[in-house]
Design an enzyme around this catalytic site. Structure first.
Site, PDB file in Angstrom:
ATOM      1  N   SER A  10       5.116   8.195   3.956  1.00  0.00           N
ATOM      2  CA  SER A  10       4.964   8.291   2.453  1.00  0.00           C
ATOM      3  C   SER A  10       7.104   9.079   2.117  1.00  0.00           C
ATOM      4  O   SER A  10       6.871   9.341   3.170  1.00  0.00           O
ATOM      5  CB  SER A  10       4.276   9.633   1.401  1.00  0.00           C
ATOM      6  OG  SER A  10       5.233  10.213   0.571  1.00  0.00           O
ATOM      7  N   HIS A  35       4.428   4.112   0.311  1.00  0.00           N
ATOM      8  CA  HIS A  35       4.412   5.520  -0.558  1.00  0.00           C
ATOM      9  C   HIS A  35       5.048   5.255  -1.694  1.00  0.00           C
ATOM     10  O   HIS A  35       5.440   6.685  -0.657  1.00  0.00           O
ATOM     11  CB  HIS A  35       3.191   5.871  -0.056  1.00  0.00           C
ATOM     12  CG  HIS A  35       2.658   6.787  -0.897  1.00  0.00           C
ATOM     13  ND1 HIS A  35       1.449   6.018  -1.487  1.00  0.00           N
ATOM     14  CD2 HIS A  35       1.855   7.811  -1.275  1.00  0.00           C
ATOM     15  CE1 HIS A  35       0.606   7.309  -1.898  1.00  0.00           C
ATOM     16  NE2 HIS A  35       1.259   7.974  -2.154  1.00  0.00           N
ATOM     17  N   ASP A  37       5.693   8.854  -4.086  1.00  0.00           N
ATOM     18  CA  ASP A  37       4.768   9.638  -5.523  1.00  0.00           C
ATOM     19  C   ASP A  37       6.148  10.074  -6.381  1.00  0.00           C
ATOM     20  O   ASP A  37       6.717  11.373  -6.410  1.00  0.00           O
ATOM     21  CB  ASP A  37       4.413  10.411  -4.769  1.00  0.00           C
ATOM     22  CG  ASP A  37       4.060  10.986  -3.605  1.00  0.00           C
ATOM     23  OD1 ASP A  37       2.595  10.376  -3.301  1.00  0.00           O
ATOM     24  OD2 ASP A  37       4.142  11.369  -2.037  1.00  0.00           O
ATOM     25  N   MET A  39       5.902  12.193  -9.282  1.00  0.00           N
ATOM     26  CA  MET A  39       5.602  13.752 -10.446  1.00  0.00           C
ATOM     27  C   MET A  39       6.426  13.758 -11.381  1.00  0.00           C
ATOM     28  O   MET A  39       7.467  14.005 -11.198  1.00  0.00           O
ATOM     29  CB  MET A  39       5.716  14.607  -9.287  1.00  0.00           C
ATOM     30  CG  MET A  39       4.993  14.283  -7.521  1.00  0.00           C
ATOM     31  SD  MET A  39       4.731  15.525  -6.821  1.00  0.00           S
ATOM     32  CE  MET A  39       4.206  14.877  -4.832  1.00  0.00           C
ATOM     33  N   HIS A  68       2.009   5.815  -6.531  1.00  0.00           N
ATOM     34  CA  HIS A  68       1.229   7.182  -6.968  1.00  0.00           C
ATOM     35  C   HIS A  68       1.790   7.973  -8.238  1.00  0.00           C
ATOM     36  O   HIS A  68       2.584   8.755  -7.761  1.00  0.00           O
ATOM     37  CB  HIS A  68       0.625   7.597  -5.438  1.00  0.00           C
ATOM     38  CG  HIS A  68      -0.264   9.047  -5.454  1.00  0.00           C
ATOM     39  ND1 HIS A  68      -0.268   9.682  -4.822  1.00  0.00           N
ATOM     40  CD2 HIS A  68      -1.246   9.302  -6.655  1.00  0.00           C
ATOM     41  CE1 HIS A  68      -1.395  10.597  -5.224  1.00  0.00           C
ATOM     42  NE2 HIS A  68      -1.442  10.253  -6.350  1.00  0.00           N
ATOM     43  N   MET A  70       1.398  10.983 -10.141  1.00  0.00           N
ATOM     44  CA  MET A  70       0.575  12.488 -10.620  1.00  0.00           C
ATOM     45  C   MET A  70       1.767  12.885 -11.869  1.00  0.00           C
ATOM     46  O   MET A  70       2.551  13.236 -11.235  1.00  0.00           O
ATOM     47  CB  MET A  70       0.856  13.520  -9.364  1.00  0.00           C
ATOM     48  CG  MET A  70       0.359  12.912  -8.145  1.00  0.00           C
ATOM     49  SD  MET A  70       1.012  13.624  -6.940  1.00  0.00           S
ATOM     50  CE  MET A  70       2.429  11.662  -6.117  1.00  0.00           C
ATOM     51  N   MET A 139      -7.669  12.520  -1.930  1.00  0.00           N
ATOM     52  CA  MET A 139      -6.373  13.461  -1.919  1.00  0.00           C
ATOM     53  C   MET A 139      -7.010  14.140  -1.148  1.00  0.00           C
ATOM     54  O   MET A 139      -7.968  14.920  -1.645  1.00  0.00           O
ATOM     55  CB  MET A 139      -5.810  14.059  -3.560  1.00  0.00           C
ATOM     56  CG  MET A 139      -5.106  13.651  -3.904  1.00  0.00           C
ATOM     57  SD  MET A 139      -3.478  12.649  -3.750  1.00  0.00           S
ATOM     58  CE  MET A 139      -2.474  14.087  -2.726  1.00  0.00           C
ATOM     59  N   ASP A 177      -4.862  10.795   1.480  1.00  0.00           N
ATOM     60  CA  ASP A 177      -3.720  10.972   0.956  1.00  0.00           C
ATOM     61  C   ASP A 177      -3.121  12.563   1.457  1.00  0.00           C
ATOM     62  O   ASP A 177      -3.776  13.055   0.559  1.00  0.00           O
ATOM     63  CB  ASP A 177      -2.766  10.324  -0.414  1.00  0.00           C
ATOM     64  CG  ASP A 177      -1.333  11.179  -0.685  1.00  0.00           C
ATOM     65  OD1 ASP A 177      -0.622  11.218   0.329  1.00  0.00           O
ATOM     66  OD2 ASP A 177      -0.886  10.330  -1.652  1.00  0.00           O
TER      67      ASP A 177
HETATM   68  C1  DX5 Z   1       1.467  14.873  -1.885  1.00  0.00           C
HETATM   69  C2  DX5 Z   1       1.832  13.446  -1.938  1.00  0.00           C
HETATM   70  C3  DX5 Z   1       2.059  12.750  -1.273  1.00  0.00           C
HETATM   71  C4  DX5 Z   1       2.905  13.126   0.088  1.00  0.00           C
HETATM   72  C5  DX5 Z   1       1.963  13.649   1.744  1.00  0.00           C
HETATM   73  O1  DX5 Z   1       1.084  15.133  -3.655  1.00  0.00           O
HETATM   74  O2  DX5 Z   1       0.314  12.300  -2.986  1.00  0.00           O
HETATM   75  O3  DX5 Z   1       1.677  11.391  -1.294  1.00  0.00           O
HETATM   76  O4  DX5 Z   1       3.349  12.323   0.073  1.00  0.00           O
HETATM   77  O5  DX5 Z   1       2.593  14.235   2.206  1.00  0.00           O
HETATM   78  P1  DX5 Z   1       1.816  15.106   3.974  1.00  0.00           P
HETATM   79  O6  DX5 Z   1       1.617  13.803   4.707  1.00  0.00           O
HETATM   80  O7  DX5 Z   1       3.258  15.107   4.971  1.00  0.00           O
HETATM   81  O8  DX5 Z   1       0.950  15.999   2.957  1.00  0.00           O
HETATM   82 ZN    ZN Z   2       0.830  10.458  -2.520  1.00  0.00          ZN
END
Ligand code: DX5
Ligand code: ZN
Length: 234
Positions: A10, A35, A37, A39, A68, A70, A139, A177
């Protein structure tokens, strides 16, 4: 049934001023997916990146982008993220009143459609689409930030999702994740997961390529599973 283990670093934990370089590092370590993220500061209490960054990442990444979302109202952005280069698009069931429609729409655009569940979301929330999804993302932290502690209950949740998918006759893989590292990944493989997102466990180390290899080794030692290392999207 053994599924290929896929490692999905990620970039949330990478240096945002050097994303191309960071992606090259984990690709050298055998990453299968990148990956990403996304947000929005509404669905989760953090703001990260959007479509233009995905478009730029697509130009430098040699492996598929695992995006992903969010965000609230993901339907508004599905086209844009897929056009920008998302090979796999994961949406949260908590924000979608017409989850079946969204999944079918993502697939119609040629991307793999995944559904994510927050830690407090019951597995039954995806029961009616269990036969439709290309993957399920469990998650294992509350979404919004990297570097959080893995929630142990996630392991049994993976088992429950696996049972649900199997009952639906769907061989789709389960992605985990949040807080994934070499201490918990083997148990997650045994529970039925095969795609592992890792941020801090990879980019928080001095050698992300080595950390990628180590996570795969820890996962692959678990259950006689087939190792990945290809650019396969599943
Ligand atoms: C959290 C994200 C993850 C995050 C995971 O909301 O969806 O993808 O990057 O990070 P680690 O592996 O550091 O928990
Ligand atoms: Zn993620």
């Amino acid at each position: 049934m053994s599924r290929p283990i896929l490692i999905a670093p990620s970039i949330l934990a990478a240096d945002f001023a050097a994303l191309g370089h960071c992606i090259g590092q984990v690709e050298a370590g055998g990453a299968d997916l990148i990956h990403v993220d996304v947000m929005d500061g509404h669905f989760v209490p953090n703001i990260t990146i959007g479509v233009p960054v995905v478009r730029s990442l697509k130009r430098v990444a040699r492996v598929p982008l695992d995006v992903h979302l969010m965000i609230e109202e993901p339907d508004r952005y599905v086209d844009d993220f897929i056009k920008a280069g998302a090979a796999r698009l994961t949406v949260h069931c908590e924000v979608l009143p017409h989850l079946h429609r969204t999944i079918q729409y993502i697939k119609s655009l040629g991307a793999q459609a995944g559904v994510a569940l927050n830690p407090s979301t019951a597995v039954s929330a995806i029961e009616e689409v269990a036969g439709d999804v290309d993957h399920v993302l469990v998650m294992s932290v509350n979404p919004g930030f990297g570097g959080q502690t893995f929630i142990p209950r996630s392991e049994s949740k993976v088992r429950a999702v696996r049972a649900l998918l199997d009952a639906a006759g769907n061989d789709a893989p389960i992605e985990v994740d949040g807080g994934v590292d070499s201490t918990n990944v083997a148990r997650l493989v045994a529970a039925g997961a095969s795609i592992f997102v890792a941020g801090v466990a990879i980019f928080g180390t001095p050698d992300p390529a080595a950390a990628t290899r180590e996570l795969r080794a820890a996962a692959s030692g678990a259950a006689g599973t087939v190792t990945g290392g290809s650019a396969a999207a599943r």
